[in-house]
Write a protein that holds these residues in place. Structure first.
Motif, PDB file in Angstrom:
ATOM      1  N   SER A 194       0.866  -1.187   0.000  1.00  0.00           N
ATOM      2  CA  SER A 194       0.000   0.000   0.000  1.00  0.00           C
ATOM      3  C   SER A 194       0.898   1.231   0.000  1.00  0.00           C
ATOM      4  O   SER A 194       1.985   1.210   0.585  1.00  0.00           O
ATOM      5  N   TYR A 195       0.456   2.270  -0.689  1.00  0.00           N
ATOM      6  CA  TYR A 195       1.162   3.538  -0.588  1.00  0.00           C
ATOM      7  C   TYR A 195       0.900   4.094   0.812  1.00  0.00           C
ATOM      8  O   TYR A 195       0.063   3.573   1.554  1.00  0.00           O
ATOM      9  N   GLU A 196       1.589   5.173   1.151  1.00  0.00           N
ATOM     10  CA  GLU A 196       1.518   5.705   2.508  1.00  0.00           C
ATOM     11  C   GLU A 196       0.224   6.493   2.720  1.00  0.00           C
ATOM     12  O   GLU A 196      -0.431   6.917   1.768  1.00  0.00           O
ATOM     13  N   THR A 197      -0.078   6.719   3.979  1.00  0.00           N
ATOM     14  CA  THR A 197      -1.145   7.667   4.322  1.00  0.00           C
ATOM     15  C   THR A 197      -0.491   9.044   4.461  1.00  0.00           C
ATOM     16  O   THR A 197       0.731   9.134   4.681  1.00  0.00           O
ATOM     17  N   PRO A 198      -1.269  10.120   4.378  1.00  0.00           N
ATOM     18  CA  PRO A 198      -0.676  11.453   4.591  1.00  0.00           C
ATOM     19  C   PRO A 198       0.011  11.562   5.957  1.00  0.00           C
ATOM     20  O   PRO A 198       1.068  12.198   6.063  1.00  0.00           O
ATOM     21  N   ALA A 199      -0.545  10.913   6.985  1.00  0.00           N
ATOM     22  CA  ALA A 199       0.091  10.981   8.318  1.00  0.00           C
ATOM     23  C   ALA A 199       1.455  10.285   8.293  1.00  0.00           C
ATOM     24  O   ALA A 199       2.420  10.761   8.905  1.00  0.00           O
ATOM     25  N   ASN A 238       5.751  10.740  -8.470  1.00  0.00           N
ATOM     26  CA  ASN A 238       4.502  11.324  -7.969  1.00  0.00           C
ATOM     27  C   ASN A 238       4.780  12.067  -6.674  1.00  0.00           C
ATOM     28  O   ASN A 238       5.765  11.782  -5.996  1.00  0.00           O
ATOM     29  N   ALA A 239       3.893  12.993  -6.355  1.00  0.00           N
ATOM     30  CA  ALA A 239       3.962  13.619  -5.031  1.00  0.00           C
ATOM     31  C   ALA A 239       3.522  12.565  -4.021  1.00  0.00           C
ATOM     32  O   ALA A 239       2.556  11.830  -4.267  1.00  0.00           O
ATOM     33  N   ALA A 240       4.249  12.451  -2.892  1.00  0.00           N
ATOM     34  CA  ALA A 240       3.877  11.458  -1.876  1.00  0.00           C
ATOM     35  C   ALA A 240       2.485  11.783  -1.328  1.00  0.00           C
ATOM     36  O   ALA A 240       1.988  12.908  -1.482  1.00  0.00           O
ATOM     37  N   ALA A 241       1.870  10.798  -0.676  1.00  0.00           N
ATOM     38  CA  ALA A 241       0.478  10.923  -0.225  1.00  0.00           C
ATOM     39  C   ALA A 241       0.265  12.194   0.598  1.00  0.00           C
ATOM     40  O   ALA A 241       1.046  12.508   1.490  1.00  0.00           O
ATOM     41  N   GLY A 242      -0.777  12.933   0.258  1.00  0.00           N
ATOM     42  CA  GLY A 242      -1.131  14.132   1.019  1.00  0.00           C
ATOM     43  C   GLY A 242      -0.363  15.377   0.611  1.00  0.00           C
ATOM     44  O   GLY A 242      -0.730  16.479   1.006  1.00  0.00           O
ATOM     45  N   VAL A 243       0.704  15.219  -0.195  1.00  0.00           N
ATOM     46  CA  VAL A 243       1.513  16.391  -0.558  1.00  0.00           C
ATOM     47  C   VAL A 243       0.754  17.277  -1.556  1.00  0.00           C
ATOM     48  O   VAL A 243       0.681  18.489  -1.398  1.00  0.00           O
ATOM     49  N   SER A 244       0.160  16.635  -2.580  1.00  0.00           N
ATOM     50  CA  SER A 244      -0.599  17.436  -3.556  1.00  0.00           C
ATOM     51  C   SER A 244      -2.097  17.120  -3.482  1.00  0.00           C
ATOM     52  O   SER A 244      -2.899  17.794  -4.103  1.00  0.00           O
ATOM     53  N   GLY A 245      -2.419  16.067  -2.753  1.00  0.00           N
ATOM     54  CA  GLY A 245      -3.825  15.654  -2.660  1.00  0.00           C
ATOM     55  C   GLY A 245      -4.221  14.709  -3.780  1.00  0.00           C
ATOM     56  O   GLY A 245      -5.320  14.153  -3.791  1.00  0.00           O
ATOM     57  N   GLU A 246      -3.300  14.503  -4.747  1.00  0.00           N
ATOM     58  CA  GLU A 246      -3.640  13.619  -5.875  1.00  0.00           C
ATOM     59  C   GLU A 246      -3.544  12.152  -5.469  1.00  0.00           C
ATOM     60  O   GLU A 246      -2.691  11.772  -4.665  1.00  0.00           O
ATOM     61  N   ILE A 247      -4.409  11.337  -6.059  1.00  0.00           N
ATOM     62  CA  ILE A 247      -4.400   9.888  -5.830  1.00  0.00           C
ATOM     63  C   ILE A 247      -3.145   9.305  -6.488  1.00  0.00           C
ATOM     64  O   ILE A 247      -2.762   9.726  -7.580  1.00  0.00           O
ATOM     65  N   ILE A 248      -2.541   8.299  -5.846  1.00  0.00           N
ATOM     66  CA  ILE A 248      -1.339   7.665  -6.417  1.00  0.00           C
ATOM     67  C   ILE A 248      -1.744   6.334  -7.049  1.00  0.00           C
ATOM     68  O   ILE A 248      -2.458   5.539  -6.425  1.00  0.00           O
ATOM     69  N   SER A 249      -1.291   6.107  -8.287  1.00  0.00           N
ATOM     70  CA  SER A 249      -1.586   4.815  -8.926  1.00  0.00           C
ATOM     71  C   SER A 249      -0.318   4.270  -9.569  1.00  0.00           C
ATOM     72  O   SER A 249       0.523   5.042 -10.063  1.00  0.00           O
TER      73      SER A 249
END
Ligand SMILES: O=P(O)(O)O[C@@H]1C[C@H](O)[C@@H](CO)O1
Ligand SMILES: Nc1nc2[nH]cnc2c(=O)[nH]1
Length: 284
Positions: A194-199, A238-249
Motif C-alpha cells: 500500500s502507498y503511505e497515508t498522509p500521516a 509522484n507527489a507522496a500521499a497528502g503532498v498534492s492531494g492527488e491519488i497515487i496509482s
C-alpha cells in the motif's frame, strides 16, 4: 534433501549466466518501475531471461520485465537487471537481494540502483531525479539477517557511506553536462504494497526522508556488505500521499518512469562511460 544454501544458489546462478555472458561487465544497473526501456538503449545486447537462470525469482509487478541484459553504451560495457524483486511480492529479503549476491560472483564492482519514488520534500516535484545520499531502512528486517558468509563480508558491516561520495560527485558532474538539475536526498524504504497515508508521510518528513519507495535499500545493504560501490538514482514519479492531494496509482508511476527514461538513461550512460574510462586508465 536439505535446502541448498544461499551461497551455493548464487554460485549456480552466476555459473549459468557465465555460460552465455563469459566476461560480464563490471558495472551493473537495476531498473526500477517503468524504467525497463533503458535496457533497449544498449548496443551488442545479449539477453538472458530470468526464467533461464537457476534459482532466480520472477518479477510479478507491471513495469518489471525479468531479463538480464548485457551490452554496451557508447562502447562502455553495462549489465542491466531489467526488473527487480520486492518484499511486498511475498519474496523474502534473501530473494529480493539475490541478484546482488549473483552480480558479486560475476565480478561486478559498481552497482547503480534506480527506483520510482514518491516525493516527500515539496521541492521535489514529479520528474525530478534524486541522487541518494543516505537511507532509512523501515522495512522491518535486514537482508543480512541469518548466517554471515565471512568470505563475502563482515558480520557487522559499516553503513556510514552506503552511497559512494565518489560516484555521487561523478553523477553530479555528468548531470551538469546534460543541463540536468540533479537533486540530492534521503530515501525511506517501506515494505508496501500500500502507498503511505498522509500521516505516514508527515512522519517520514520529520524523520528526515525526502523520497519514499519500496525497494533499493535491501539491495544497497547487501551490495555494501559485499564491497560493491553503490550509486542510487531515484526518480520522483509522484507527489507522496497528502503532498498534492492527488491519488497515487502504479499505472501513473510506470508512465512517469517511461517519460523520464531518456533523461535518466543519458545520466547513467554518462556515469558508465566515465567509469569505463577510469577503468581503462587503471584508476577505478
Ligand atoms: O521497483 P521500484 O522501487 O522502482 O518500484 C516502486 C515501488 C513499487 O514497486 C512501485 C509502486 O508504484 O514503484
Ligand atoms: N512507497 C512508495 N513507493 C512509491 N513508488 C512510487 N511512488 C511511490 C510512493 O508514493 N510511495
Amino acid at each position: 534433501m536439505p535446502p541448498i544454501e544461499l551461497d551455493e544458489r548464487a554460485s549456480e546462478a552466476a555459473l549459468a549466466i557465465q555460460a552465455t555472458i563469459p566476461k560480464p561487465p563490471k558495472v551493473a544497473v537495476v531498473l526500477g518501475s517503468g524504467l525497463g526501456a533503458l535496457a533497449n538503449r544498449l548496443a551488442d545486447r545479449t539477453i538472458v531471461p530470468y526464467a533461464k537462470i537457476p534459482h532466480f525469482p520472477r518479477p510479478t509487478v507491471e513495469g518489471h520485465e525479468g531479463n538480464l541484459v548485457s551490452g554496451t553504451v557508447a562502447g562502455a560495457p553495462l549489465l542491466v537487471f531489467q526488473g527487480r524483486f520486492h518484499y511486498y511480492e511475498g519474496y523474502g529479503l534473501d530473494e529480493v537481494t539475490f541478484p546482488i549476491r549473483v552480480m558479486k560472483r560475476l565480478g561486478v564492482r559498481t552497482l547503480i540502483l534506480t527506483a520510482a519514488t514518491g516525493g516527500i520534500d515539496l521541492s521535489l516535484p514529479a520528474g525530478t531525479i534524486v541522487c541518494l545520499k543516505d537511507h532509512l531502512n523501515l522495512i522491518g528486517s535486514n537482508p543480512l539477517r541469518g548466517p554471515n558468509d565471512e568470505r563475502v563480508g563482515k558480520r557487522f558491516p559499516d553503513m556510514t557511506e552506503v552511497y559512494s561520495h565518489r560516484l555521487r560527485d561523478l553523477a553530479f558532474e555528468e548531470a551538469d553536462k546534460l543541463g540536468l538539475n540533479l537533486a540530492s536526498g534521503v530515501y525511506a524504504c517501506l515494505p508496501g504494497p500500500s502507498y503511505e497515508t498522509p500521516a505516514e508521510i508527515r512522519m517520514l518528513r520529520i524523520l528526515g526522508a525526502d523520497v519514499v519507495g519500496m525497494s533499493t535499500v535491501p539491495e544497497a545493504i547487501v551490495a555494501r556488505h559485499a564491497g560493491l560501490d553503490v550509486l542510487a538514482l531515484a526518480l520522483v514519479t509522484n507527489a507522496a500521499a497528502g503532498v498534492s492531494g492527488e491519488i497515487i496509482s502504479h499505472a501513473d508511476v510506470v508512465e512517469a518512469g517511461l517519460k523520464a527514461t531518456p533523461l535518466i538513461g543519458a545520466l547513467i550512460e554518462g556515469v558508465v562511460q566515465r567509469l569505463d574510462a577510469e577503468d581503462r586508465q587503471g584508476t577505478a
